[in-house]
Scaffold this motif. Structure first.
Motif, PDB file in Angstrom:
ATOM      1  N   ASP A  68     -30.546  14.080   1.594  1.00 15.13           N
ATOM      2  CA  ASP A  68     -29.082  14.110   1.584  1.00 15.13           C
ATOM      3  C   ASP A  68     -28.461  13.770   2.930  1.00 15.13           C
ATOM      4  O   ASP A  68     -27.262  13.520   3.018  1.00 15.13           O
ATOM      5  CB  ASP A  68     -28.598  15.498   1.148  1.00 15.13           C
ATOM      6  CG  ASP A  68     -29.134  15.907  -0.216  1.00 15.13           C
ATOM      7  OD1 ASP A  68     -29.327  15.004  -1.056  1.00 15.13           O
ATOM      8  OD2 ASP A  68     -29.372  17.111  -0.439  1.00 15.13           O
ATOM      9  N   MET A  69     -29.251  13.787   3.988  1.00 14.07           N
ATOM     10  CA  MET A  69     -28.741  13.512   5.327  1.00 14.07           C
ATOM     11  C   MET A  69     -28.306  12.067   5.543  1.00 14.07           C
ATOM     12  O   MET A  69     -27.562  11.776   6.472  1.00 14.07           O
ATOM     13  CB  MET A  69     -29.822  13.807   6.377  1.00 14.07           C
ATOM     14  CG  MET A  69     -29.826  15.193   6.956  1.00 14.07           C
ATOM     15  SD  MET A  69     -30.970  15.203   8.362  1.00 14.07           S
ATOM     16  CE  MET A  69     -30.996  16.941   8.732  1.00 14.07           C
ATOM     17  N   THR A  86     -20.459  14.767   5.407  1.00  9.96           N
ATOM     18  CA  THR A  86     -21.367  15.799   4.892  1.00  9.96           C
ATOM     19  C   THR A  86     -21.185  16.051   3.397  1.00  9.96           C
ATOM     20  O   THR A  86     -21.636  17.076   2.881  1.00  9.96           O
ATOM     21  CB  THR A  86     -21.154  17.114   5.663  1.00  9.96           C
ATOM     22  OG1 THR A  86     -19.781  17.516   5.523  1.00  9.96           O
ATOM     23  CG2 THR A  86     -21.473  16.940   7.135  1.00  9.96           C
ATOM     24  N   LEU A  89     -24.431  16.880   1.451  1.00  9.90           N
ATOM     25  CA  LEU A  89     -25.282  17.992   1.864  1.00  9.90           C
ATOM     26  C   LEU A  89     -25.109  19.200   0.944  1.00  9.90           C
ATOM     27  O   LEU A  89     -24.016  19.479   0.465  1.00  9.90           O
ATOM     28  CB  LEU A  89     -24.954  18.390   3.303  1.00  9.90           C
ATOM     29  CG  LEU A  89     -25.097  17.290   4.356  1.00  9.90           C
ATOM     30  CD1 LEU A  89     -24.777  17.842   5.741  1.00  9.90           C
ATOM     31  CD2 LEU A  89     -26.501  16.689   4.333  1.00  9.90           C
ATOM     32  N   LYS A  90     -26.210  19.912   0.740  1.00  7.40           N
ATOM     33  CA  LYS A  90     -26.214  21.112  -0.114  1.00  7.40           C
ATOM     34  C   LYS A  90     -26.577  22.312   0.760  1.00  7.40           C
ATOM     35  O   LYS A  90     -27.698  22.397   1.265  1.00  7.40           O
ATOM     36  CB  LYS A  90     -27.193  20.940  -1.271  1.00  7.40           C
ATOM     37  CG  LYS A  90     -26.842  19.775  -2.190  1.00  7.40           C
ATOM     38  CD  LYS A  90     -27.893  19.563  -3.252  1.00  7.40           C
ATOM     39  CE  LYS A  90     -27.495  18.422  -4.181  1.00  7.40           C
ATOM     40  NZ  LYS A  90     -27.360  17.133  -3.476  1.00  7.40           N
ATOM     41  N   ASN A  97     -35.147  16.929   4.352  1.00 10.85           N
ATOM     42  CA  ASN A  97     -35.078  15.494   4.586  1.00 10.85           C
ATOM     43  C   ASN A  97     -36.304  15.068   5.401  1.00 10.85           C
ATOM     44  O   ASN A  97     -36.591  15.666   6.444  1.00 10.85           O
ATOM     45  CB  ASN A  97     -33.811  15.133   5.370  1.00 10.85           C
ATOM     46  CG  ASN A  97     -32.544  15.582   4.678  1.00 10.85           C
ATOM     47  OD1 ASN A  97     -31.874  14.823   4.014  1.00 10.85           O
ATOM     48  ND2 ASN A  97     -32.199  16.878   4.842  1.00 10.85           N
ATOM     49  N   ASP A 138     -30.799  20.192   5.222  1.00  9.50           N
ATOM     50  CA  ASP A 138     -29.414  19.731   5.143  1.00  9.50           C
ATOM     51  C   ASP A 138     -28.515  20.490   6.114  1.00  9.50           C
ATOM     52  O   ASP A 138     -27.613  19.923   6.745  1.00  9.50           O
ATOM     53  CB  ASP A 138     -28.868  19.925   3.724  1.00  9.50           C
ATOM     54  CG  ASP A 138     -29.355  18.859   2.750  1.00  9.50           C
ATOM     55  OD1 ASP A 138     -30.244  18.069   3.140  1.00  9.50           O
ATOM     56  OD2 ASP A 138     -28.850  18.825   1.616  1.00  9.50           O
ATOM     57  N   GLU A 139     -28.752  21.790   6.233  1.00  5.10           N
ATOM     58  CA  GLU A 139     -27.896  22.636   7.068  1.00  5.10           C
ATOM     59  C   GLU A 139     -27.978  22.254   8.542  1.00  5.10           C
ATOM     60  O   GLU A 139     -27.020  22.485   9.296  1.00  5.10           O
ATOM     61  CB  GLU A 139     -28.288  24.104   6.898  1.00  5.10           C
ATOM     62  CG  GLU A 139     -28.015  24.680   5.516  1.00  5.10           C
ATOM     63  CD  GLU A 139     -29.135  24.408   4.520  1.00  5.10           C
ATOM     64  OE1 GLU A 139     -29.047  24.895   3.370  1.00  5.10           O
ATOM     65  OE2 GLU A 139     -30.105  23.703   4.898  1.00  5.10           O
ATOM     66  N   ALA A 142     -25.343  19.750   8.901  1.00  6.33           N
ATOM     67  CA  ALA A 142     -24.025  20.318   8.611  1.00  6.33           C
ATOM     68  C   ALA A 142     -23.501  21.128   9.788  1.00  6.33           C
ATOM     69  O   ALA A 142     -22.289  21.141  10.055  1.00  6.33           O
ATOM     70  CB  ALA A 142     -24.093  21.183   7.358  1.00  6.33           C
TER      71      ALA A 142
END
Length: 481
Positions: A68-69, A86, A89-90, A97, A138-139, A142
């Motif tokens: 997702d990045m 973003t 992103l989840k 990733n 993902d975080e 973010a």
């Protein structure tokens, strides 16, 4: 440019490369002969005696990022608005990733044909290699956008990332000999001179946001894990990429090829089986610490996050040496050539290849198709790996007995998409496909000296006896007359 973006750009674009470079297989170029030790680079009665790249770098570089990045990284790198998209992103879902990047760049390649009867070639090379891979949540991306993407105030284990980076110089001696009309062997012995090593394994993480001041939220970040950091005196500069004996190592590549009665050539290689012993002034950190990150809404938050994270990692360190393997591979291939036309001007050479990383999980299969007309070669390559990536590549090559030039990519569509993303400037860069990546390779060399001639055609005295392996083979199997 802030420190985080600088690091990110270095990861992606510092001449870095997991896709194997397959398109050079069975081309007979100087690059091919150093990468596949049993492959010949000289053709008796056609080639001249010496081959050299004249210090023009021959390199292979590629990289990829999954997950997702992708959209967020590309908008930050390629958009003048300097922000992270973003939307994909989840948060709190433990979504990872995959990142991989490597480089193989030869600055010096020199080979000499030393024995006609033994068809012996010896060579010397100097190259620089970079190997890098990682898993990022993902975080992690973010957070660089601030606190706005995190609906809750406390999260656990959302930054459990791991990352490995290794750069080194490689000085090699190669030997190739044709034992008989069907069998050839070769090897490359290398001294390794480590440049830099970093490995980060985060096994526990926690973050707590403080939104007391909505205009300037803060967070306390806690990380637990291990960080390997090789010794470099002072800040890293271009000077550190010059060869030194601070971090010594060694490697070997072995190769053999056999031509069957059906004219199918089977080639097997074990490439770059080796290690580097990093200086006793290196450090291993067993970190378990926390830091406060102030003002996550600031335009300088990337620098702040980078500095606070680095401070956490460099905690509870022990100065000591350590040893790491380089990214060795085992490969096997099969090929056969077909000639077309009344004068056999057209040649088609398909090659099937299987490649397995020795110390990691990577596996790749490929089909390389060379189409040759006189001195012009066009190549179409298809490959599929354990990440379920299908790649299509192309190559253009000018190849005569004494001159060679090639340029190509083993990831045509993804390289094109990345180039298009770099040209976009609308702040809404979209990604298409299951990963973002790029790949490019290029090479050049010339042959010079006397033409290698068989005795019947010789204008000079023919060279030498059989090579060492040929003499040994003859004695063991009584083939010498």
């Amino acid at each position: 440019m802030n420190k985080f973006l600088t690091a990110l750009c270095l990861i992606f674009f510092s001449l870095s490369v997991s896709a194997q470079q397959f398109s050079q297989y069975n081309t007979g170029t100087l690059f091919d002969s150093f990468e596949n030790p049993s492959q010949r680079s000289f053709i008796p009665d056609s080639s001249r005696q010496y081959a050299f790249n004249f210090l023009i770098p021959n390199f292979d570089v590629n990289t990829y990022l999954t997950g997702d990045m992708q959209q967020g990284v590309k908008t930050r790198l390629f958009s003048s608005k300097a922000f992270y998209n973003t939307d994909q992103l989840k948060i709190g879902k433990n979504k990872y990733n995959h990142f991989n990047a490597n480089l193989n760049a030869y600055s010096i390649m020199f080979k000499a044909f030393t024995s006609l009867n033994g068809n012996v070639e010896i060579g010397f090379s100097a190259q620089t290699r970079v190997e890098s891979r990682g898993l990022f949540t993902d975080e992690s991306l973010a957070l660089l956008n601030g606190a706005s993407d995190f609906p809750k105030n406390t999260y656990s284990d959302i930054f459990n990332n791991n990352y490995r980076y290794q750069a080194y110089n490689q000085i090699g001696f190669s030997y190739r000999e044709r034992i008989n009309d069907k069998f050839a062997v070769g090897f490359k012995l290398s001294g390794l001179l480590g440049i830099q090593y970093q490995q980060i394994d985060i096994v526990g993480s926690n973050i707590t946001f403080d939104r007391t001041d909505p205009t300037a939220p803060t967070a306390v970040l806690a990380l637990r894990g291990r960080y390997y950091d090789s010794y470099i005196p002072g800040r890293t500069t271009a000077h550190d990429y010059l060869p030194t004996f601070r971090n010594p190592g060694a490697a070997i590549s072995l190769g053999a090829s056999y031509k069957t009665d059906d004219h199918i050539t089977v080639q097997a290689n074990v490439k770059d089986l080796g290690f580097i012993h990093w200086s006793k002034r290196s450090t291993i950190y067993d970190f378990n610490n926390s830091e406060r990150i102030n003002d996550l809404s600031s335009i300088h938050r990337e620098d702040t996050i980078y500095n606070r994270t680095l401070k956490i990692l460099k905690n509870n360190g022990t100065v000591q040496s350590f040893t790491t393997p380089i990214n060795g591979r085992a490969e096997i291939s099969a090929t056969k050539s077909y000639w077309f036309g009344d004068d056999s001007r057209f040649k088609y050479t398909p090659t099937l290849i299987a490649s397995k990383e020795l110390f990691f999980a990577g596996f790749t299969g490929g089909l390389v198709n060379h189409f040759q007309y006189k001195n012009l070669v066009a190549t179409v390559t298809a490959s599929y790996d354990d990440m379920k990536f299908f790649n299509l590549g192309t190559q253009f090559m000018i190849k005569s007995p004494n001159v060679e030039f090639f340029i190509g990519t083993d990831r045509l569509t993804n390289t094109g998409r990345m180039a298009l993303a770099a040209l976009q400037d609308d702040g809404q860069i979209n990604h298409v496909g299951n990963y973002t990546g790029g790949d490019l390779y290029l090479g050049f060399s010339l042959k010079f000296g006397h033409v290698i001639e068989h005795p019947m055609n010789a204008s000079t005295i023919p060279m030498g006896e059989k090579g060492f392996f040929g003499r040994l083979f003859g004695r063991l199997f009584k083939t010498d007359k």
